[in-house]
Design an enzyme around this catalytic site. Sequence first.
Site, short mmCIF file in Angstrom:
data_model
loop_
_atom_site.label_atom_id
_atom_site.label_comp_id
_atom_site.label_asym_id
_atom_site.label_seq_id
_atom_site.Cartn_x
_atom_site.Cartn_y
_atom_site.Cartn_z
N GLU A 1 7.68 17.55 -25.23
CA GLU A 1 7.12 17.91 -23.91
C GLU A 1 7.69 19.24 -23.42
O GLU A 1 7.06 19.92 -22.61
CB GLU A 1 7.37 16.80 -22.88
CG GLU A 1 6.76 15.43 -23.24
CD GLU A 1 5.25 15.31 -22.99
OE1 GLU A 1 4.57 16.33 -22.85
OE2 GLU A 1 4.77 14.15 -22.95
N HIS B 1 -1.91 15.68 -26.27
CA HIS B 1 -1.87 14.27 -25.87
C HIS B 1 -3.12 13.49 -26.29
O HIS B 1 -3.05 12.28 -26.47
CB HIS B 1 -1.70 14.14 -24.35
CG HIS B 1 -0.32 14.50 -23.87
ND1 HIS B 1 0.26 15.72 -24.12
CD2 HIS B 1 0.60 13.78 -23.16
CE1 HIS B 1 1.48 15.75 -23.58
NE2 HIS B 1 1.71 14.59 -22.99
N LYS C 1 2.27 11.31 -11.43
CA LYS C 1 1.38 10.44 -12.21
C LYS C 1 2.13 9.15 -12.52
O LYS C 1 3.24 9.19 -13.07
CB LYS C 1 0.99 11.11 -13.53
CG LYS C 1 -0.19 12.05 -13.41
CD LYS C 1 -0.67 12.46 -14.79
CE LYS C 1 -1.81 13.44 -14.70
NZ LYS C 1 -2.20 13.96 -16.03
N ARG D 1 0.82 -1.23 0.00
CA ARG D 1 0.00 0.00 0.00
C ARG D 1 0.84 1.27 0.00
O ARG D 1 0.36 2.35 0.37
CB ARG D 1 -0.98 0.03 1.17
CG ARG D 1 -1.92 -1.17 1.19
CD ARG D 1 -3.14 -0.92 2.04
NE ARG D 1 -4.02 -2.06 2.02
CZ ARG D 1 -4.00 -3.03 2.93
NH1 ARG D 1 -3.17 -2.97 3.94
NH2 ARG D 1 -4.83 -4.04 2.83
N ASN E 1 -1.70 18.25 -20.76
CA ASN E 1 -1.98 17.22 -21.77
C ASN E 1 -2.20 17.81 -23.15
O ASN E 1 -2.76 17.14 -24.03
CB ASN E 1 -3.23 16.42 -21.36
CG ASN E 1 -2.84 15.22 -20.55
OD1 ASN E 1 -1.95 14.48 -20.92
ND2 ASN E 1 -3.51 15.04 -19.44
N HIS F 1 6.19 8.27 -27.69
CA HIS F 1 5.20 9.12 -27.03
C HIS F 1 5.39 10.59 -27.47
O HIS F 1 4.44 11.27 -27.84
CB HIS F 1 5.35 8.99 -25.52
CG HIS F 1 4.46 9.92 -24.75
ND1 HIS F 1 3.09 9.74 -24.66
CD2 HIS F 1 4.73 11.05 -24.04
CE1 HIS F 1 2.56 10.72 -23.93
NE2 HIS F 1 3.54 11.52 -23.55
#
Length: 369
Positions: free
Chosen positions: A190, A253, A148, A126, A250, A270
């Site tokens: 990016e 994206h 993220k 956890r 984003n 990406h």
Amino acid sequence: MSAFDPHCSVPIALGERSYAIRIGNRLLADAAAYQAVPSGGQALIVTNTTVAPLYADKLAGALQSRHASVQTLVLPDGEKYKTWETLNLIFDQLLGQGADRKTTLYALGGGVVGDMTGFAAACYMRGVPFVQVPTTLLAQVDSSVGGKTAINHPLGKNMIGAFYQPLAVVCDLDALRTLPARELSAGLAEVIKYGPIADMAFFAWLEAHVDALRACDTKALAHAVQRSCEIKAEVVGQDEREAGLRAILNFGHTFGHAIEAGMGYGTWLHGEGVGAGMVMAAELSHALGLVDAAFVQRLRRLIERAGLPTRGAVIDSADNAGRYLQLMRVDKKAEGGEIRFVVIDGPGRAVVRRAPDELVRQVIEKCCV
Ligand code: NAD
Ligand code: GLY
């Protein structure tokens, strides 16, 4: 804009989850760069077959004095391995070595390793501490920062994941010297995105320095990484879990993810999807009457000079726009099956908007080869 500093630290202010992004040369092997990590406990370096021979020993050497033991797990390399199966290899290793809650995971590599290691850290018992040691430009300016973490699903990119912040981010600019040119360009996508969404002065600086960046000039890279991290830290500091503002990160994206998934993960990088996706999102902004054609052309030109595609891929020869729309409905910003796009609402400012399918179809048809 802050002054250039070859060794700087960008704070990311998130209350008790705050941390620093260290940026500079020779950091990866410098034990002092990892001071934010509590000493003791085991360490597991998670990396891949490409990065391990280059940097794993250096990092392990720097961590010896901090941890009771330092082990390394080498994963297969590539976006197509950002899966449950690969994630399980991390859990297998952790359980096999008897890792407890004080075990720290170190993500050594690009965004794929960083996203998977972060997700593993969020899940194992956890939650165990983790540190990002990004070695691609893309990871240094974006994926290692902000918490993220995710893996892909065949039906959608980064669909299974968690928000989980690292204890520290250590960006060693020297690591970028071994990066292939195509990967450096992917990272520039990016970097470029921060201009249209937040800082057109930075965009103008990129126009003047894109050649230096592609030539791996340290001073230019240091500034690009620092400014990108500053902008990202400011956005994430205001909206850690993407209730609203963070979605602007984003930009490009929604289209880009459709290209990545539609072509098969790993076919387009990406950053390449984001490059073409930003042109498509800028064209959509123009079609919505938010920016003029000159702005779209200016962005397209910089993306091209960065060595990135400026046209979308044909992902379905029978109904290309239809396939894009189908994939984009799986986007995390979609609500009730309606796609929401990050569009430019005037240079340096982004908003999230719906757009009529017919308009989106026209943009896709205009932008795809
Ligand atoms: P990547 O992790 O696949 O790395 C690119 C390639 O470069 C790989 O082959 C890798 O092994 C190699 N490599 C890494 N460091 C190297 C070095 N120093 N020298 C030589 N080779 C090196 O790709 P990426 O572009 O770093 O990251 C893309 C991923 O990041 C995508 O999965 C994307 O979804 C994710 N991402 C996440 C976020 C986030 O906020 N979490 C943001 C942007 C992108
Ligand atoms: N890369 C987008 C984000 O971190 O929100």
